[in-house]
Enzyme design. Structure first.
Site, PDB file in Angstrom:
ATOM      1  CD  GLU A   1      56.630  51.634  52.459  1.00  0.00           C
ATOM      2  OE1 GLU A   1      56.535  51.413  51.224  1.00  0.00           O
ATOM      3  OE2 GLU A   1      57.677  52.055  52.980  1.00  0.00           O
TER       4      GLU A   1
ATOM      5  CG  HIS B   1      61.263  61.567  54.906  1.00  0.00           C
ATOM      6  ND1 HIS B   1      61.468  61.714  53.561  1.00  0.00           N
ATOM      7  CD2 HIS B   1      61.687  60.316  55.202  1.00  0.00           C
ATOM      8  CE1 HIS B   1      62.008  60.614  53.060  1.00  0.00           C
ATOM      9  NE2 HIS B   1      62.150  59.746  54.038  1.00  0.00           N
TER      10      HIS B   1
END
Lengths: 325, 323
Positions: free
Chosen positions: A57, A126
């Protein structure tokens, strides 16, 4: 049109209009996007403009910043907001500061899309709402899309802004259906009065707008009053004018967010209301927010950790009664 | 090396050295504040690389005054930036560590160690699909070569065969941490040998730096993918002005000072009969004068107004909304 289709259409049209628009992220290309937002774009625009990246990322956003400096208009997708923490250095230390620390010489036309919020039993790593982090950073624009119409218009405009935009989506909204008015000239920076009312102002964003609307139907019947619902749309900058107009009328404010309560985004909204509109208020501001725990896996506990339409209803009714509504 | 080239290298290195010496003095006087990282001792790297890589985009770390000057940035604007003045290259908002000039394709001064590497890689990607074969030059230190950003960048640049030169300035110290304490080897090009061509050169020799960067430039321009150069060099000063460099021995410093890039170029050029003695005297004088002019410019330059605090934060369209 589905929310995810509206996002897809926004990107597709932007790519059609301007060859400098590229998208990048993990599984955005051949796979079609983990929430199918970029479906079909790889076939249409090819691998140079629809870029499958490694799971890195920091580089997804860092590479996008470099592309922006080189004159492209990158749209980076981070699979879920939790993973965006790995890119935080690039977003905060670089994207948000480059224009300023270069004395205005650099422009970073970058959009970083990221879905978040509590979905369905995805557990702590998540299921998060980190808008408070991004909304606290000077140099960033933060949009939060609660419906297909805003998703389409705001994303398309974000891509053509010359500054970094954090574009927040909610995982449970991707398959929500909604009207998109393609002729509308929507201002993505403005909050929207979703429903007008006279007695209570309910301020929300992302998925909690929908949940608040459900709650409001019951509250209005139960108390025989009307509520006004505001969808913030833009979290940075915050459209205080729309909030002020409403509170001057209703004299009461409720903030509904999925974010954790302590230091959550609603804390900023509440502080601004208390600072700027204190003498307009007939009751203390009510904050309905997520609990201060990591999101648990078990469905019962998961639902206990965030606001739901029933909880929003009950909390507002009880607060209204205490405050003489 | 021809005579004109040697003269150019010498002058720029001397200008860089004088600039840094003077910056140190001005810091002591209180005209410069914050963190000031001096390039003294490493001028061969800054000048040799910039003179070889003239066309593409340059992304640098925060020890970048001499890189900026060698790239063509006016020393006056650099000094004014160090002084925090409005006329500075970043309007006094960046300071020593942030010297940006898109007109020179110079994105200089990222102060997050390794943070500029993914950005440089992204720029290289854009240049590739734009059909610009000049590519990107990214310079960083030994400290950055231990960061995640470094390894991600090496991987992506190699996987996508991007036109980028990774230039590692190995001066052995990440502030006060010797590279041997934190890396399995001190010859850092070993870290990337499986990803791309990687060489180690003497970074105290401006000609060697120039020639290797020229080789790298030709390689990336031909679309062959990234290229890695490790240059062994040494900074004579501490990491920044707040570091007295106690962790290093005098002997070690003396060894590298004996390899001084400026003095050695002068000696070699004289020995080879490439340049006459009078040139060096004149060049030294001119460099001092140019730095003096830069300081005078910075002293006379103006303080930004408080009203500029909120300027340069957003583009016009966003500014209208935000304010």
């Amino acid at each position: 049109m589905l929310y995810r289709e509206a996002l897809n259409k926004a990107i597709d049209e932007a790519m059609e209009i301007d060859k400098s628009v590229v998208i990048l992220g993990e599984d955005v290309g051949r796979y079609g996007g983990s929430y199918r937002v970029s479906e079909g774009l790889f076939a249409k625009y090819g691998k140079e403009r629809v870029i499958d990246t490694p799971i890195a990322e920091l580089s997804i956003v860092g590479n996008a910043i470099g592309m922006a400096i080189a004159g492209l208009r990158p749209v980076a997708e981070i699979m879920t907001v939790n993973f965006s923490l790995l890119a935080l250095d690039q977003i905060i230390n670089h994207a948000s500061k480059f224009r300023y620390m270069s004395g205005g010489k650099l422009a970073i036309p970058l959009t970083v899309r990221m879905p978040g919020g509590v979905s369905r039993q995805l557990a702590a790593q998540h299921s998060e709402s980190y808008e408070t982090i991004y909304a606290s950073i000077p140099g960033l624009i933060v949009f939060a899309a609660s419906n297909p119409n805003y998703a389409y218009h705001a994303l398309k405009k974000a891509i053509f802004l010359n500054d970094p935009v954090i574009f927040l989506e909610h995982e449970l909204l991707y398959n929500e259906e909604g009207e998109v008015d393609f002729n509308e000239d929507l201002d993505p920076f403005k909050a929207k009065v979703v429903k007008e009312g006279e007695d209570i102002t309910v301020i929300s964003y992302l998925k909690m707008v929908k949940d608040s609307l459900k709650a409001i139907e019951k509250i209005e019947k139960s108390l025989n009053i009307t509520c006004e619902l505001i969808d913030l749309n833009s979290l940075r900058p915050l459209d205080m004018q729309t909030i002020a107009n409403s509170i001057k009328k209703t004299k009461r404010a409720v903030i509904v967010e999925e974010d954790h309560k302590s230091g959550g985004y609603g804390a900023e909204v509440c502080a601004r209301i208390c600072e700027e509109l204190f003498y307009e208020l007939d009751a203390p501001v009510l904050r309905i927010a997520g609990e201060d725990v990591p999101i648990p896996y078990n469905r019962k506990l998961e639902l206990a950790s965030i606001p739901t339409p029933d909880k929003i209803t009950a909390k507002i009714i009880s607060w209204a009664k205490e405050n003489g509504v | 090396m021809n005579s004109a080239r040697v003269k150019e290298f010498y002058y720029l290195m001397k200008l860089g050295r004088e600039f840094e010496i003077r910056a140190k003095e001005e810091y002591m006087k209180g005209n410069i504040a914050g963190f000031l990282h001096l390039d003294i001792g490493q001028e061969a790297v800054s000048v040799g690389s910039m003179k070889a890589f003239m066309k593409g985009d340059v992304f640098t770390h925060y020890r970048e005054h001499v890189l900026a000057i060698a790239r063509g940035m006016d020393p006056k604007l650099v000094m004014a930036e160090l002084f925090g003045k409005r006329e500075g290259v970043s309007k006094g908002k960046g300071g020593s560590m942030h010297l940006f000039e898109p007109k020179l394709s110079f994105y200089g001064g990222d102060a997050i160690v390794g943070g500029h590497l993914p950005i440089a890689v992204g720029c290289a990607y854009a240049r590739k699909i734009q059909g610009e074969n000049a590519g990107v030059f990214a310079i960083f230190g030994d400290g950055a070569s231990n960061s995640g950003a470094f390894f991600e960048s090496i991987n992506i640049a190699a996987a996508w065969k991007l036109p980028i030169i990774f230039f590692l300035e190995n001066n052995y110290y990440a502030i006060g941490t010797h590279i041997s304490w934190v890396s399995p080897f001190v010859e850092l090009y070993n870290k990337v040998k499986n990803y791309m061509p990687a060489v180690r050169i003497n970074g105290m020799d401006v000609c060697e730096v120039y020639e290797e960067v020229m080789r790298a430039k030709n390689y990336i321009e031909n679309g062959l993918g990234p290229y890695f150069i490790e240059a062994e060099c040494y900074r004579y000063e501490g990491h920044s002005m707040s570091d007295s460099g106690q962790y290093r021995s005098k002997e070690e410093l003396e060894i590298f000072k004996s390899k001084d890039p400026i003095e050695n170029l002068r000696k070699k050029a004289l020995k080879d009969g490439l340049v006459e003695e009078s040139f060096f005297k004149e060049a030294d004088r001119k460099a001092q004068m140019e730095v003096e002019e830069a300081v005078q410019f910075a002293l006379r330059a103006s303080e930004p107004e408080i009203s500029e605090l909120y300027e340069d934060l957003f583009c016009k369209e966003c500014s209208n909304v935000v304010s």
